[in-house]
Design a protein around this motif. Sequence first.
Motif, PDB file in Angstrom:
ATOM      1  N   LYS A  38     -18.217  -0.865  58.317  1.00 32.03           N
ATOM      2  CA  LYS A  38     -18.006  -2.101  57.671  1.00 32.03           C
ATOM      3  C   LYS A  38     -19.445  -2.578  57.201  1.00 32.03           C
ATOM      4  CE  LYS A  38     -13.864  -3.730  59.356  1.00 32.03           C
ATOM      5  NZ  LYS A  38     -13.091  -4.791  60.185  1.00 32.03           N
ATOM      6  N   GLU A  39     -20.292  -2.226  58.110  1.00 25.93           N
ATOM      7  CA  GLU A  39     -21.784  -2.949  58.129  1.00 25.93           C
ATOM      8  C   GLU A  39     -22.618  -1.951  56.804  1.00 25.93           C
ATOM      9  OE1 GLU A  39     -20.530  -2.618  61.019  1.00 25.93           O
ATOM     10  OE2 GLU A  39     -20.172  -4.621  61.360  1.00 25.93           O
ATOM     11  N   GLU A  40     -22.099  -0.608  57.276  1.00 29.58           N
ATOM     12  CA  GLU A  40     -23.130   0.285  56.317  1.00 29.58           C
ATOM     13  C   GLU A  40     -22.455   1.357  55.588  1.00 29.58           C
ATOM     14  OE1 GLU A  40     -26.554   0.707  59.782  1.00 29.58           O
ATOM     15  OE2 GLU A  40     -25.203   2.245  59.466  1.00 29.58           O
ATOM     16  N   GLY A  41     -21.124   1.547  55.846  1.00 22.04           N
ATOM     17  CA  GLY A  41     -20.448   2.719  55.418  1.00 22.04           C
ATOM     18  C   GLY A  41     -19.930   2.385  54.201  1.00 22.04           C
ATOM     19  N   LEU A  42     -19.052   1.118  53.829  1.00 24.85           N
ATOM     20  CA  LEU A  42     -18.498   0.954  52.788  1.00 24.85           C
ATOM     21  C   LEU A  42     -19.076  -0.356  52.037  1.00 24.85           C
ATOM     22  CD1 LEU A  42     -14.993   1.348  54.342  1.00 24.85           C
ATOM     23  CD2 LEU A  42     -16.124   2.773  52.180  1.00 24.85           C
ATOM     24  N   ASN A  43     -18.701  -0.627  50.892  1.00 26.08           N
ATOM     25  CA  ASN A  43     -18.817  -2.078  50.185  1.00 26.08           C
ATOM     26  C   ASN A  43     -17.488  -2.594  50.136  1.00 26.08           C
ATOM     27  OD1 ASN A  43     -21.290  -0.292  48.738  1.00 26.08           O
ATOM     28  ND2 ASN A  43     -21.513  -2.437  48.693  1.00 26.08           N
ATOM     29  N   LEU A  44     -17.235  -3.533  50.911  1.00 25.10           N
ATOM     30  CA  LEU A  44     -15.816  -4.240  51.208  1.00 25.10           C
ATOM     31  C   LEU A  44     -15.493  -5.176  50.212  1.00 25.10           C
ATOM     32  CD1 LEU A  44     -16.425  -5.186  55.068  1.00 25.10           C
ATOM     33  CD2 LEU A  44     -15.275  -3.280  54.108  1.00 25.10           C
ATOM     34  N   GLY A  45     -16.384  -5.708  49.591  1.00 17.70           N
ATOM     35  CA  GLY A  45     -15.943  -6.397  48.357  1.00 17.70           C
ATOM     36  C   GLY A  45     -15.803  -5.543  47.070  1.00 17.70           C
ATOM     37  N   MET A  46     -15.862  -4.325  47.161  1.00 19.78           N
ATOM     38  CA  MET A  46     -15.594  -3.204  45.867  1.00 19.78           C
ATOM     39  C   MET A  46     -14.057  -2.843  46.086  1.00 19.78           C
ATOM     40  SD  MET A  46     -19.418  -2.318  44.866  1.00 19.78           S
ATOM     41  CE  MET A  46     -19.329  -1.794  43.348  1.00 19.78           C
TER      42      MET A  46
ATOM     43  N   ALA B  24      -7.355  -2.328  44.713  1.00 21.78           N
ATOM     44  CA  ALA B  24      -7.507  -3.110  45.700  1.00 21.78           C
ATOM     45  C   ALA B  24      -8.670  -3.175  46.547  1.00 21.78           C
ATOM     46  CB  ALA B  24      -6.610  -2.817  47.099  1.00 21.78           C
ATOM     47  N   MET B  25      -9.368  -4.387  47.168  1.00 21.15           N
ATOM     48  CA  MET B  25     -10.614  -4.206  47.700  1.00 21.15           C
ATOM     49  C   MET B  25     -10.510  -3.497  49.277  1.00 21.15           C
ATOM     50  SD  MET B  25     -12.749  -8.021  47.297  1.00 21.15           S
ATOM     51  CE  MET B  25     -12.984  -8.633  46.229  1.00 21.15           C
TER      52      MET B  25
ATOM     53  N   SER C 132      -9.098  -5.167  52.457  1.00 22.28           N
ATOM     54  CA  SER C 132      -7.619  -5.345  52.756  1.00 22.28           C
ATOM     55  C   SER C 132      -7.060  -4.126  53.497  1.00 22.28           C
ATOM     56  CB  SER C 132      -7.125  -5.609  51.435  1.00 22.28           C
ATOM     57  OG  SER C 132      -6.875  -4.401  50.727  1.00 22.28           O
ATOM     58  N   LEU C 133      -7.773  -3.167  53.724  1.00 24.82           N
ATOM     59  CA  LEU C 133      -7.560  -1.910  54.310  1.00 24.82           C
ATOM     60  C   LEU C 133      -7.368  -2.013  55.792  1.00 24.82           C
ATOM     61  CD1 LEU C 133      -8.554   1.004  52.128  1.00 24.82           C
ATOM     62  CD2 LEU C 133      -6.245  -0.303  51.833  1.00 24.82           C
TER      63      LEU C 133
ATOM     64  N   ALA D 152      -0.536   0.312  56.989  1.00 22.29           N
ATOM     65  CA  ALA D 152      -1.614  -0.150  56.122  1.00 22.29           C
ATOM     66  C   ALA D 152      -1.519  -1.085  55.262  1.00 22.29           C
ATOM     67  CB  ALA D 152      -2.191   1.195  55.512  1.00 22.29           C
TER      68      ALA D 152
ATOM     69  N   SER E 267      -1.462  -5.549  54.894  1.00 15.71           N
ATOM     70  CA  SER E 267      -2.571  -6.525  54.567  1.00 15.71           C
ATOM     71  C   SER E 267      -2.628  -6.514  53.055  1.00 15.71           C
ATOM     72  CB  SER E 267      -3.881  -6.311  55.336  1.00 15.71           C
ATOM     73  OG  SER E 267      -4.095  -5.020  54.996  1.00 15.71           O
ATOM     74  N   GLN E 268      -1.945  -5.899  52.212  1.00 13.69           N
ATOM     75  CA  GLN E 268      -2.077  -5.736  50.915  1.00 13.69           C
ATOM     76  C   GLN E 268      -1.681  -7.383  50.507  1.00 13.69           C
ATOM     77  OE1 GLN E 268      -3.634  -3.625  49.129  1.00 13.69           O
ATOM     78  NE2 GLN E 268      -3.303  -1.607  49.863  1.00 13.69           N
TER      79      GLN E 268
ATOM     80  N   ASP F 220     -23.175  -6.479  47.261  1.00 11.42           N
ATOM     81  CA  ASP F 220     -22.353  -6.876  47.850  1.00 11.42           C
ATOM     82  C   ASP F 220     -22.795  -6.231  49.679  1.00 11.42           C
ATOM     83  OD1 ASP F 220     -19.272  -6.934  48.810  1.00 11.42           O
ATOM     84  OD2 ASP F 220     -19.419  -4.732  49.185  1.00 11.42           O
ATOM     85  N   ASN F 221     -23.418  -5.186  49.598  1.00 11.16           N
ATOM     86  CA  ASN F 221     -23.757  -4.790  50.824  1.00 11.16           C
ATOM     87  C   ASN F 221     -25.003  -3.653  50.557  1.00 11.16           C
ATOM     88  OD1 ASN F 221     -24.405  -3.345  53.238  1.00 11.16           O
ATOM     89  ND2 ASN F 221     -22.372  -3.417  53.892  1.00 11.16           N
TER      90      ASN F 221
ATOM     91  N   GLU G 274     -27.118  -2.481  52.666  1.00 10.76           N
ATOM     92  CA  GLU G 274     -27.367  -1.300  53.612  1.00 10.76           C
ATOM     93  C   GLU G 274     -26.423  -0.039  52.956  1.00 10.76           C
ATOM     94  OE1 GLU G 274     -29.946  -0.635  55.136  1.00 10.76           O
ATOM     95  OE2 GLU G 274     -29.404   0.887  56.547  1.00 10.76           O
ATOM     96  N   SER G 275     -25.310  -0.457  52.855  1.00  7.42           N
ATOM     97  CA  SER G 275     -24.245   0.190  52.381  1.00  7.42           C
ATOM     98  C   SER G 275     -24.638   1.225  51.051  1.00  7.42           C
ATOM     99  CB  SER G 275     -22.547  -0.250  52.280  1.00  7.42           C
ATOM    100  OG  SER G 275     -21.958   0.357  51.451  1.00  7.42           O
TER     101      SER G 275
ATOM    102  N   LEU H 233     -27.621   3.599  51.799  1.00 10.24           N
ATOM    103  CA  LEU H 233     -27.102   4.865  52.351  1.00 10.24           C
ATOM    104  C   LEU H 233     -26.388   5.619  51.360  1.00 10.24           C
ATOM    105  CD1 LEU H 233     -26.262   3.584  55.999  1.00 10.24           C
ATOM    106  CD2 LEU H 233     -28.317   4.549  55.149  1.00 10.24           C
TER     107      LEU H 233
ATOM    108  N   LYS I 135     -22.128 -15.285  48.387  1.00 10.59           N
ATOM    109  CA  LYS I 135     -21.991 -13.511  48.823  1.00 10.59           C
ATOM    110  C   LYS I 135     -22.392 -13.035  47.542  1.00 10.59           C
ATOM    111  CE  LYS I 135     -19.170 -10.306  50.264  1.00 10.59           C
ATOM    112  NZ  LYS I 135     -20.199  -9.461  49.893  1.00 10.59           N
TER     113      LYS I 135
END
Lengths: 415, 326
Positions: free
Chosen positions: A252-260, A304-305, A308-309, B5, B8-9, B204-205, B207-208, B211, B270
């Motif tokens: 969540k912090e480094e592996g993925l862009n949660l908002g994309m 989907a973002m 949401s998974l 899974a 939450s959609q 968005d992130n 650090e992500s 990487l 954000k």
Amino acid sequence: MSKQISKPLLEIRNVSKYYPGVKALDDVSLDIEAGEVMALLGENGAGKSTLMKVLSGAIARDGGDVYIDGKSLPVNNTPLTARGYGVAIIYQELSLLSQLSVAENIYLTQEPTVAGKFIDYKKLHAQAKGQLAKLEASHIDTHLKVEELALPEQQMVEIAKALAVDCRVIIMDVRDITDGKQIKGASFKLYSHEVLGFGGLIGSKRTELARMLFGADKLQDGKIYVSGKPVASGAPAQAIRNKIGYLSENRKEEGLNLGMSLKENTVLIDMGAVSKMGYINFGKISQIFEDYKKSINIKGFADAMVSSLSGGNQQKVAIAKWLHAGCDVLIFDEPTRGIDVAAKAEIYTLIRRFADQEGKAAIVISSDVAELVDVCDRVLVMSRGEIVEEIQPDDISQDRLLKSIVRKGGQVKHA
Amino acid sequence: MPSTALSSQKTTSQIVKEQIVGKFGVIIGLIFLFAVFGFLSPAFRTWGNVTNILIQSGTNAVIAAGMTFVIIAGGTDLSVGSTVALSSVIGADIMIKTGNVGLGIIVSLFFGLVCGAFNGVLIAYIGLPPFIVTLSTMWLYRGIAYVLTAGQAIVNLPEANMKLALGRFLGLPAIVWLMLFVYVICYIVLAKLTIGRKIYATGDNNESARLSGINVKGIKTLVFVISGFLAALGGVILMSRLNSGQPVAGQSFEMSAIAAAVIGGTSMTKGGVGGISGTLIGALFISTLLNGLVILNVSSFWQQVFMGVVVLCAVALDIYRKQLSK
């Protein structure tokens, strides 16, 4: 330990806590008698911290009861109410406010006052001094800001703070204390088709080693060879050009862009493959995502973002992202942390399938010994920044690994 | 119990709600604003006034486009108003000295790039916070503009300078065409090019994104360069309309630009959220509001009150949107 017929001081009855896709606590019950010191052991992700947080009010439980001295702790327990019930927690990751003085930290929110409003600093410091003296730490100046103290002193202040409350139950979250020293002369080889495991305790610096290989952190010294040739390193972009990839332990912090979206994440590393002169072919992105969705069984819509998974599906997207990057070497750091059992098995298959390809190999860092046994051909055990043992394929077993990790880890450990 | 899974959609109704609150909310608001002012004032609903609104939004819209890049990448640029001033006085000076308007515009735009690059390097490579850096350069750039001109406006620019402000093409003012051109380009960059995805990913992130092999320092510098360039372009438009280069120009332009982006759905709280088309609507919304209030003889004091309320509503919508998407 006093074994009397009296009621236990702390009773935990069928406590459960769920996160999306994971049972963090499943019907946990235990008793602690007055005067008892109980240790709670378990692997990373076993739920120790979750249970402690439920007790201290940092998170709310989803089911079950907690009694302290027979009094029921409310479900919507907060740190303040927990303290009212006499529960104090000492975090290893310090919870002190660095800009306040030692005394102010110890008595935060319960400072002695004059006329009910003004802080009585004289008394505050006197009390803090007394509290530290009880811990044989009276050498700590109560006027200093916490940030001016060394780490061990800060920990003493943390303990003094917990004890400053009239508490019945003290929880100490004792994790390994990392000492700031980095990797010491680690050398290893990774062969084509191989899945190489890295075992060790938390703080054995496996992740630090991986991040250096990948260029996420600076490689202080040493060389990396790919197919016998030394390669430049220093930045993730460079590592990716060298076909080395790193699946982070913190998705969540480094592996993925949660908002994309799922499909955007999937192609993020190699957007060259889905664009011409920088112009994106969105149809191709969708098609690539649908292929991964089928082949690695991702449950989720392309648009989907990612946020949401469920955890398992998020991790599969993170893996799809690295599979699409076309790396020859993939480092999987805690690939199944916080993931349900079914998804775990699927991820093991994915790792194996990846390494079975021509010219590819995988590294798996895991604190789950069973996982290392399941998926790895060979395992290196690390302790405090050093590779201390190599366990060969015909020698790998949970028993053998656990012994090595604990023994080698314990030898050099002081904490 | 958890949770397949798909549990939450989002449901369809949730998505519809999100769309209304998000993309279409501001369009509905703009139409509503037109309807109210049009109903209250015949002078408002003339074609001449509509083109007026478009011209009035020109400078802010162009600056806000650059601001959108910065905010999506997770930053903010308070120095755009001062960049307008500095780049336009330098451009005006060149125009006076050489008599060459084209050269003046090019130099002006170049200094916009320089101002943006200076911000970007301090933020991306030295690691200073965007708010502090651009707050400082807001004073720095404006101060330099004052020093260079001794506080005097540079007037009597060559006549050709006014071509942009007065020119028309296919029935629309040249400024409007320029504005549309800027937005088409910005839209392509943000929505269609890989560099756009990298900007969103960085915001968005960070650090992500790093990487994932994205050059996040380069991206951060780039968005400030774009912002500086478009601020200077906004300055060129203003210079043409005023036919002068003024060191006092562009006061509080950063606030209008941020407001346009925020009203348009780009999130200040954000990074990685928003888009360029919303900003255009946001800029039109602001100039429609101000234009309508002027036509209705509402005092300029009240105009500020309305602006404040509108931006507050936009921020509240932003928060509401975030809760919806959870």
